[in-house]
Design a protein around this motif. Sequence first.
Motif, PDB file in Angstrom:
ATOM      1  N   GLY A 138       0.832  -1.188   0.000  1.00 16.39           N
ATOM      2  CA  GLY A 138       0.000   0.000   0.000  1.00 16.39           C
ATOM      3  C   GLY A 138       0.874   1.250   0.000  1.00 16.39           C
ATOM      4  N   ALA A 139       0.620   2.148   0.957  1.00 19.92           N
ATOM      5  CA  ALA A 139       1.384   3.395   1.059  1.00 19.92           C
ATOM      6  C   ALA A 139       2.688   3.227   1.815  1.00 19.92           C
ATOM      7  N   LEU A 140       2.942   2.013   2.299  1.00 24.09           N
ATOM      8  CA  LEU A 140       4.151   1.730   3.065  1.00 24.09           C
ATOM      9  C   LEU A 140       5.275   1.272   2.142  1.00 24.09           C
ATOM     10  N   VAL A 141       6.434   1.898   2.289  1.00 23.37           N
ATOM     11  CA  VAL A 141       7.612   1.528   1.494  1.00 23.37           C
ATOM     12  C   VAL A 141       8.742   1.169   2.446  1.00 23.37           C
ATOM     13  N   VAL A 142       9.336  -0.015   2.241  1.00 19.18           N
ATOM     14  CA  VAL A 142      10.447  -0.483   3.062  1.00 19.18           C
ATOM     15  C   VAL A 142      11.626  -0.772   2.143  1.00 19.18           C
ATOM     16  N   ASP A 143      12.734  -0.075   2.382  1.00 23.98           N
ATOM     17  CA  ASP A 143      13.937  -0.243   1.564  1.00 23.98           C
ATOM     18  C   ASP A 143      15.020  -0.877   2.432  1.00 23.98           C
ATOM     19  N   PRO A 144      15.167  -2.217   2.396  1.00 20.88           N
ATOM     20  CA  PRO A 144      16.146  -2.887   3.255  1.00 20.88           C
ATOM     21  C   PRO A 144      17.582  -2.459   3.001  1.00 20.88           C
ATOM     22  N   ALA A 145      17.949  -2.202   1.743  1.00 26.24           N
ATOM     23  CA  ALA A 145      19.332  -1.851   1.430  1.00 26.24           C
ATOM     24  C   ALA A 145      19.728  -0.516   2.038  1.00 26.24           C
ATOM     25  N   ARG A 146      18.803   0.438   2.047  1.00 26.81           N
ATOM     26  CA  ARG A 146      19.086   1.761   2.589  1.00 26.81           C
ATOM     27  C   ARG A 146      18.589   1.920   4.023  1.00 26.81           C
ATOM     28  N   HIS A 147      17.905   0.889   4.530  1.00 21.80           N
ATOM     29  CA  HIS A 147      17.346   0.916   5.885  1.00 21.80           C
ATOM     30  C   HIS A 147      16.427   2.127   6.064  1.00 21.80           C
ATOM     31  N   VAL A 148      15.529   2.294   5.092  1.00 19.82           N
ATOM     32  CA  VAL A 148      14.610   3.432   5.081  1.00 19.82           C
ATOM     33  C   VAL A 148      13.173   2.918   5.037  1.00 19.82           C
ATOM     34  N   VAL A 149      12.304   3.555   5.815  1.00 20.01           N
ATOM     35  CA  VAL A 149      10.871   3.256   5.797  1.00 20.01           C
ATOM     36  C   VAL A 149      10.116   4.559   5.596  1.00 20.01           C
ATOM     37  N   ALA A 150       9.114   4.524   4.729  1.00 24.32           N
ATOM     38  CA  ALA A 150       8.270   5.698   4.513  1.00 24.32           C
ATOM     39  C   ALA A 150       6.823   5.246   4.438  1.00 24.32           C
ATOM     40  N   LEU A 151       5.933   6.069   4.952  1.00 22.53           N
ATOM     41  CA  LEU A 151       4.504   5.800   4.892  1.00 22.53           C
ATOM     42  C   LEU A 151       3.820   7.036   4.328  1.00 22.53           C
ATOM     43  N   GLY A 152       3.204   6.871   3.156  1.00 24.62           N
ATOM     44  CA  GLY A 152       2.563   8.004   2.514  1.00 24.62           C
ATOM     45  C   GLY A 152       3.531   9.123   2.199  1.00 24.62           C
ATOM     46  N   ARG A 155       8.885   9.882   5.964  1.00 25.16           N
ATOM     47  CA  ARG A 155       9.891   8.967   6.476  1.00 25.16           C
ATOM     48  C   ARG A 155       9.614   8.624   7.939  1.00 25.16           C
ATOM     49  N   VAL A 156       9.789   7.359   8.279  1.00 24.05           N
ATOM     50  CA  VAL A 156       9.531   6.876   9.631  1.00 24.05           C
ATOM     51  C   VAL A 156      10.817   6.289  10.188  1.00 24.05           C
ATOM     52  N   GLU A 157      11.247   6.773  11.344  1.00 21.17           N
ATOM     53  CA  GLU A 157      12.478   6.294  11.961  1.00 21.17           C
ATOM     54  C   GLU A 157      12.179   5.072  12.834  1.00 21.17           C
ATOM     55  N   LEU A 158      12.910   3.988  12.602  1.00 20.30           N
ATOM     56  CA  LEU A 158      12.722   2.750  13.357  1.00 20.30           C
ATOM     57  C   LEU A 158      14.037   2.300  13.971  1.00 20.30           C
ATOM     58  N   THR A 159      13.934   1.564  15.072  1.00 14.84           N
ATOM     59  CA  THR A 159      15.116   0.923  15.622  1.00 14.84           C
ATOM     60  C   THR A 159      15.465  -0.273  14.741  1.00 14.84           C
ATOM     61  N   ALA A 160      16.636  -0.846  14.955  1.00 12.81           N
ATOM     62  CA  ALA A 160      17.056  -1.995  14.139  1.00 12.81           C
ATOM     63  C   ALA A 160      16.099  -3.172  14.320  1.00 12.81           C
ATOM     64  N   GLY A 161      15.660  -3.412  15.560  1.00 13.44           N
ATOM     65  CA  GLY A 161      14.741  -4.518  15.815  1.00 13.44           C
ATOM     66  C   GLY A 161      13.395  -4.307  15.149  1.00 13.44           C
ATOM     67  N   GLU A 162      12.865  -3.100  15.252  1.00  8.65           N
ATOM     68  CA  GLU A 162      11.584  -2.782  14.620  1.00  8.65           C
ATOM     69  C   GLU A 162      11.679  -2.927  13.110  1.00  8.65           C
ATOM     70  N   PHE A 163      12.782  -2.430  12.547  1.00  7.19           N
ATOM     71  CA  PHE A 163      12.958  -2.499  11.102  1.00  7.19           C
ATOM     72  C   PHE A 163      13.005  -3.951  10.624  1.00  7.19           C
ATOM     73  N   LYS A 164      13.699  -4.785  11.361  1.00  2.00           N
ATOM     74  CA  LYS A 164      13.842  -6.172  10.935  1.00  2.00           C
ATOM     75  C   LYS A 164      12.497  -6.892  10.928  1.00  2.00           C
ATOM     76  N   LEU A 205       5.876  -0.225  16.576  1.00  2.00           N
ATOM     77  CA  LEU A 205       5.610  -0.015  15.158  1.00  2.00           C
ATOM     78  C   LEU A 205       4.219   0.588  14.950  1.00  2.00           C
ATOM     79  N   ARG A 206       3.249   0.132  15.705  1.00  2.74           N
ATOM     80  CA  ARG A 206       1.901   0.691  15.580  1.00  2.74           C
ATOM     81  C   ARG A 206       1.875   2.170  15.955  1.00  2.74           C
ATOM     82  N   LYS A 207       2.635   2.533  16.991  1.00  2.00           N
ATOM     83  CA  LYS A 207       2.693   3.945  17.394  1.00  2.00           C
ATOM     84  C   LYS A 207       3.248   4.811  16.269  1.00  2.00           C
ATOM     85  N   LYS A 208       4.147   4.240  15.478  1.00  2.00           N
ATOM     86  CA  LYS A 208       4.811   5.011  14.435  1.00  2.00           C
ATOM     87  C   LYS A 208       4.107   4.944  13.078  1.00  2.00           C
TER      88      LYS A 208
END
Length: 250
Positions: A138-152, A155-164, A205-208
């Motif tokens: 959907g509107a969520l984009v996860v880029d594992p190589a760049r460790h970037v997450v965006a929603l709509g 950009r959303v900042e995540l910890t390493a555990g949350e990102f994984k 993750l839900r909070k973010k």
Amino acid sequence: MSAHILIAEDDIRQATVIRRYLEHDGHTTVVVHDGRAAIEEARRRRPDLLVLDVMMPGTDGLQVCRVLRRESDLPVLMLTARTTEEDLLLGLELGADDYMTKPYSARELMARIRTLLRRARPAEVPEQPAHDRVLRVGALVVDPARHVVALGGRRVELTAGEFKVLAFMAAAPERVFTRRQLLTHTRGTDTYVTERTVDVHILNLRKKLEPDPARPVHLVTVFGVGYKLTDGSAGSDPSEAPGDEPKEYR
């Protein structure tokens, strides 16, 4: 991979051991012995990673993590003599990327540090393998190589555990994962980690990510099974039921 690492440990002997191992591995280090000094040094030098003892005089490690997490995504590895589940989960909830309980193996400590540094420097990977492709739900984009997450587009900042956890679920949207599956992918066979660690990551993750974390539409609980990631178009999943998670982690 050489890095600048801040060690915050009030036990001088343990701090010395950690420093020697890190410098032998090619890293530069700074050692401080209290929480206030850790915050000031992190702000001044911007280290690549913080090895943080929880039990320090004055400002303890939990307070340090709380302050620094509001300011940056500095990778944090917590060291703690506390072995209760609640203490360990609290560290993760405050934003620690990993933790080890004392006494610990120096070799395992170094392995954990190497892992965190690799996660924090994905841009150094020379090529992008297929499993590191950009993931879209959907509107969520996860880029594992760049460790970037965006929603709509935000950009959303995540910890390493949350990102994984999120990247693992984004690779198979709508698939239901058990807590054990998510835990094994995130933490391997770490015997100190329980399945409630997953609940903490999902909570954060839900909070973010969720418009209303109390009524999630992206990270949905499937009663009696686990969690799934959806594109949010169907609204809150009817299979989500109260009581599936511990009250304090909903």
